[in-house]
Scaffold this active site. Structure first.
Site: not given
Length: 331
Positions: A147, A190, A120-122, A246, A57, A204
């Site tokens: 996140y 997926r 991340t770009d998020e 998407n 961890d 989505y």
């Protein structure tokens, strides 16, 4: 170079380790990974004789300090990353993404070791669909999910340790990745594995959300360039400028798999689903003379489809449980 790669059995980390072994055979690579559901020993089977894999961890301060002391540089991929999981239970994201990054920072500070932190770009939030603006290094942080909030917190810790303690670190924020070894909970694998198992693909909402797609090998070549040539304290944004909504991605994938491009189900949208991500990578291009190689998205998608066709033994054990979790959420 003696490299410690955290999260090196996860999707992006695995591909980084494979490229390090292939392109930098003099590197001595140690992988530290908790081997949770998203980090799999099998992903490193082809290079297991060329690396050292340590299961552990990243919040284990004693273990991390020992491994960092034996290294010349740390490439920090380890993170919880699936937004839907963070919405269900944010605690593991705080533990790994924030406390884990703090633990890494304290170890590299203690031992004077170079660090590159993957983000991340998020962290920048999202953009309007009709706004042609793109994220830059000066875009204010505005995370919208548990996140992205934990990744933003980790980024801020890295910057603070650079300024306060002189840690030799760089940060990169990357757009959405695709390619081999990606867990089947993610959008592209997926859909591929739904088709391969006779399930209907799922989209989505209306599928209008836009993502800036980059092949994982391009992401990792940029990471290596930053590790080797990046300016300490600098943040670099990584993108191959591949914006697609998407719905378009799904229809392209279905066409490449010889399926009717409208043969899918619309499902319940993600809560607070970010509208659009788009990165301006000009600093990386201009300052470090980097450019992506996988600029033909259809070709990259085709090779990714082929990988999943050829490696069913890798993803099949994950598939049923993943779809069961989606079914519980009506997705």
């Amino acid at each position: 170079m003696r490299l410690l790669v955290t999260g090196g059995a996860g999707f992006i980390g695995t591909n980084f380790v494979h490229s390090a072994v292939r392109e930098h055979p003099d590197d001595a690579v140690t992988v530290l990974d908790a081997l949770t559901y998203a980090g799999r020993r099998e992903s490193l089977a082809d290079v297991e004789d060329a690396i050292r894999l340590v299961q552990g961890d990243i919040t284990d301060a004693e273990l991390v300090s020992q491994l960092v002391a034996e290294s010349d540089a740390v490439v920090h991929f380890a993170a919880e990353s699936h937004v839907d999981n963070a919405l269900d239970n944010p605690e593991p994201f705080l533990h790994t993404n924030v406390i884990g990054t703090f633990t890494i920072l304290e170890a590299v500070r203690r031992h004077g070791v170079r660090l590159h932190h993957i983000s991340t770009d998020e962290v920048y939030g999202d953009l309007e669909l009709d706004d042609r603006a793109r994220f830059t290094e000066s875009t204010p942080y505005n995370p919208s999910s548990p996140y992205s909030a934990t990744k933003a917190g980790a980024d801020m810790l890295v910057r603070a340790w650079v300024r306060s303690y002189g840690v030799r670190a760089t940060i990169s924020n990357c757009s959405n990745n695709y390619g081999p070894y990606q867990h089947v909970e993610k959008f592209i694998p997926r859909q591929i594995t739904n088709v391969l198992t006779g399930r209907r693909p799922k989209l989505y909402g209306a599928g209008a959300n836009v993502r800036d797609w980059i092949h994982v090998d391009d992401h990792n070549s940029a990471v290596r360039r930053i590790l080797d040539r990046g300016r300490i304290g600098r943040t670099y944004l990584i993108s191959s400028e591949g914006e697609r909504d998407n719905l378009t991605v799904l229809r392209t994938l279905l066409r490449l798999m010889d399926r009717d491009p409208d043969d899918f189900d619309h499902v319940t949208d993600r809560v607070g689903h970010d509208l659009r991500y788009a990165i301006d990578p000009s600093t990386l291009y201009d300052e470090l003379c980097w450019a992506p190689k996988h600029t033909d998205f259809e070709e990259g998608l085709r090779t990714t489809i082929d990988w999943y066709r050829d490696n069913e033994s890798w993803w099949r054990p994950l598939k049923d449980a993943t779809e069961a979790r989606y079914q519980e959420r009506g997705q």
